[in-house]
Design a protein around this motif. Sequence first.
Motif, PDB file in Angstrom:
ATOM      1  N   ALA A  55       0.834  -1.207   0.000  1.00  0.00           N
ATOM      2  CA  ALA A  55       0.000   0.000   0.000  1.00  0.00           C
ATOM      3  C   ALA A  55       0.867   1.253   0.000  1.00  0.00           C
ATOM      4  O   ALA A  55       0.621   2.192  -0.759  1.00  0.00           O
ATOM      5  CB  ALA A  55      -0.926  -0.007   1.209  1.00  0.00           C
ATOM      6  N   SER A  56       1.902   1.272   0.856  1.00  0.00           N
ATOM      7  CA  SER A  56       2.790   2.431   0.921  1.00  0.00           C
ATOM      8  C   SER A  56       3.587   2.582  -0.366  1.00  0.00           C
ATOM      9  O   SER A  56       3.760   3.696  -0.870  1.00  0.00           O
ATOM     10  CB  SER A  56       3.748   2.296   2.113  1.00  0.00           C
ATOM     11  N   PHE A  57       4.057   1.466  -0.916  1.00  0.00           N
ATOM     12  CA  PHE A  57       4.827   1.522  -2.155  1.00  0.00           C
ATOM     13  C   PHE A  57       3.960   2.023  -3.309  1.00  0.00           C
ATOM     14  O   PHE A  57       4.414   2.833  -4.136  1.00  0.00           O
ATOM     15  CB  PHE A  57       5.389   0.137  -2.490  1.00  0.00           C
ATOM     16  N   THR A  58       2.706   1.570  -3.362  1.00  0.00           N
ATOM     17  CA  THR A  58       1.787   2.012  -4.417  1.00  0.00           C
ATOM     18  C   THR A  58       1.513   3.506  -4.295  1.00  0.00           C
ATOM     19  O   THR A  58       1.490   4.233  -5.306  1.00  0.00           O
ATOM     20  CB  THR A  58       0.467   1.229  -4.342  1.00  0.00           C
ATOM     21  N   ALA A  59       1.319   3.980  -3.041  1.00  0.00           N
ATOM     22  CA  ALA A  59       1.087   5.414  -2.830  1.00  0.00           C
ATOM     23  C   ALA A  59       2.296   6.232  -3.252  1.00  0.00           C
ATOM     24  O   ALA A  59       2.162   7.283  -3.894  1.00  0.00           O
ATOM     25  CB  ALA A  59       0.762   5.669  -1.354  1.00  0.00           C
ATOM     26  N   LEU A  60       3.501   5.752  -2.892  1.00  0.00           N
ATOM     27  CA  LEU A  60       4.722   6.470  -3.260  1.00  0.00           C
ATOM     28  C   LEU A  60       4.933   6.477  -4.772  1.00  0.00           C
ATOM     29  O   LEU A  60       5.292   7.513  -5.354  1.00  0.00           O
ATOM     30  CB  LEU A  60       5.929   5.834  -2.573  1.00  0.00           C
ATOM     31  N   LEU A  61       4.704   5.334  -5.418  1.00  0.00           N
ATOM     32  CA  LEU A  61       4.869   5.248  -6.863  1.00  0.00           C
ATOM     33  C   LEU A  61       3.871   6.154  -7.579  1.00  0.00           C
ATOM     34  O   LEU A  61       4.219   6.859  -8.534  1.00  0.00           O
ATOM     35  CB  LEU A  61       4.703   3.799  -7.328  1.00  0.00           C
ATOM     36  N   SER A  62       2.626   6.171  -7.083  1.00  0.00           N
ATOM     37  CA  SER A  62       1.604   7.029  -7.684  1.00  0.00           C
ATOM     38  C   SER A  62       1.973   8.499  -7.530  1.00  0.00           C
ATOM     39  O   SER A  62       1.822   9.298  -8.465  1.00  0.00           O
ATOM     40  CB  SER A  62       0.247   6.761  -7.031  1.00  0.00           C
ATOM     41  N   SER A  63       2.473   8.852  -6.331  1.00  0.00           N
ATOM     42  CA  SER A  63       2.890  10.239  -6.092  1.00  0.00           C
ATOM     43  C   SER A  63       4.047  10.635  -7.004  1.00  0.00           C
ATOM     44  O   SER A  63       4.072  11.732  -7.558  1.00  0.00           O
ATOM     45  CB  SER A  63       3.303  10.424  -4.631  1.00  0.00           C
ATOM     46  N   SER A  64       5.012   9.724  -7.131  1.00  0.00           N
ATOM     47  CA  SER A  64       6.179  10.024  -7.962  1.00  0.00           C
ATOM     48  C   SER A  64       5.776  10.234  -9.416  1.00  0.00           C
ATOM     49  O   SER A  64       6.281  11.138 -10.089  1.00  0.00           O
ATOM     50  CB  SER A  64       7.202   8.884  -7.858  1.00  0.00           C
ATOM     51  N   LEU A  65       4.853   9.411  -9.888  1.00  0.00           N
ATOM     52  CA  LEU A  65       4.437   9.512 -11.288  1.00  0.00           C
ATOM     53  C   LEU A  65       3.538  10.718 -11.523  1.00  0.00           C
ATOM     54  O   LEU A  65       3.743  11.480 -12.472  1.00  0.00           O
ATOM     55  CB  LEU A  65       3.722   8.219 -11.712  1.00  0.00           C
ATOM     56  N   LEU A  66       2.530  10.894 -10.635  1.00  0.00           N
ATOM     57  CA  LEU A  66       1.572  11.978 -10.842  1.00  0.00           C
ATOM     58  C   LEU A  66       2.153  13.338 -10.483  1.00  0.00           C
ATOM     59  O   LEU A  66       1.988  14.307 -11.225  1.00  0.00           O
ATOM     60  CB  LEU A  66       0.312  11.713 -10.010  1.00  0.00           C
ATOM     61  N   HIS A  67       2.851  13.402  -9.345  1.00  0.00           N
ATOM     62  CA  HIS A  67       3.347  14.685  -8.856  1.00  0.00           C
ATOM     63  C   HIS A  67       4.638  15.084  -9.560  1.00  0.00           C
ATOM     64  O   HIS A  67       4.697  16.080 -10.275  1.00  0.00           O
ATOM     65  CB  HIS A  67       3.556  14.584  -7.336  1.00  0.00           C
ATOM     66  N   PHE A  68       5.683  14.296  -9.375  1.00  0.00           N
ATOM     67  CA  PHE A  68       6.990  14.673  -9.905  1.00  0.00           C
ATOM     68  C   PHE A  68       7.055  14.533 -11.425  1.00  0.00           C
ATOM     69  O   PHE A  68       7.459  15.456 -12.126  1.00  0.00           O
ATOM     70  CB  PHE A  68       8.089  13.836  -9.235  1.00  0.00           C
ATOM     71  N   PHE A  69       6.643  13.364 -11.930  1.00  0.00           N
ATOM     72  CA  PHE A  69       6.707  13.179 -13.378  1.00  0.00           C
ATOM     73  C   PHE A  69       5.663  14.046 -14.080  1.00  0.00           C
ATOM     74  O   PHE A  69       5.908  14.553 -15.182  1.00  0.00           O
ATOM     75  CB  PHE A  69       6.491  11.699 -13.726  1.00  0.00           C
ATOM     76  N   GLY A  70       4.506  14.258 -13.425  1.00  0.00           N
ATOM     77  CA  GLY A  70       3.491  15.141 -13.992  1.00  0.00           C
ATOM     78  C   GLY A  70       4.006  16.566 -14.111  1.00  0.00           C
ATOM     79  O   GLY A  70       3.814  17.227 -15.140  1.00  0.00           O
ATOM     80  N   ASN A  71       4.693  17.041 -13.065  1.00  0.00           N
ATOM     81  CA  ASN A  71       5.293  18.375 -13.125  1.00  0.00           C
ATOM     82  C   ASN A  71       6.381  18.454 -14.195  1.00  0.00           C
ATOM     83  O   ASN A  71       6.523  19.477 -14.872  1.00  0.00           O
ATOM     84  CB  ASN A  71       5.883  18.749 -11.757  1.00  0.00           C
TER      85      ASN A  71
END
Length: 305
Positions: free
Chosen positions: A192-208
Amino acid sequence: MRNHSVVSEFILFGLSADPQIEALLFVLFLVIYLLTLMGNLTLLLVIKADSFLHTPMYFFLGQLSFLDLCHSSVTVPKLLENLLSEKKTISVEGCLAQAFFVFATGGTESCLLTVMAYDRYVAISSPLLYGQMMNRQLCMGLVWGSWSVAFLDALINILVALNLDFCGAQNIYHFSCELPSLYPLSCSDVSASFTALLSSSLLHFFGNFLLIFFSYVCILFTILSINATTGRNKAFSTCSSHLTAVIFFYGSGLLRYLMPNSGSTQELIFSLQYSVVTPMLNPLIYSLKNKEVKAAVRRILRKRV
């Protein structure tokens, strides 16, 4: 009931176990930290003191300097402490708190760099309407939005990580606490934590990153439509400092969070790059390559004399 004891603290095995090398590293990182403080504080004071720099571009640059002060202060003081200490421990709560602020300040910088890319696009594509479009209310909203989105993102990740149980292994082969470094130490399900971190990295950092890339594509087309060579060169020069800062930040930060956690030298170098070195380099990038900042410094010095 579990047949293991719960861990209350971690041991940070960061850069070296050799006391002589640790002493050299302490001096090195102390100098880097002092330069970071001096450089960013000086840039903040120059922007505040010189009325010619009271523009949206330098408003965002001042926010970036303040953010770099915060970002480096999350990790470097603890790093310096551990280099001098035999007991390189940090409590589980302290570790999660550090991971939160690393994620929050890094996420804010990602958003702010995106905002600064949009600012450069507006300045180049609509120079006559720049002051009207990038008004103070919009600038404040963009800055507060950057902080809010990043802190909310970090809070979600840490709240999920609070459900992790740590037992047995205590050693973190890193100089600071970051979420990827904690997963191998958990004796509970980290999916669950890994999925949240991966989603954040893709949506937040990679999205930016994609938004920055799209902004620079638009900037490039705008610059190519300028007939005068002088105008093109001036437009390129206004973007070069920001583009250099983006490369330094994303060249290490995004790779650090997307690569598998292994405690490798390459992983440590990426973390040092975006959390220690980049905050020191940003004021140099924006001052050495910026004629307006140099002129502002000269004006301030003349007033003092």
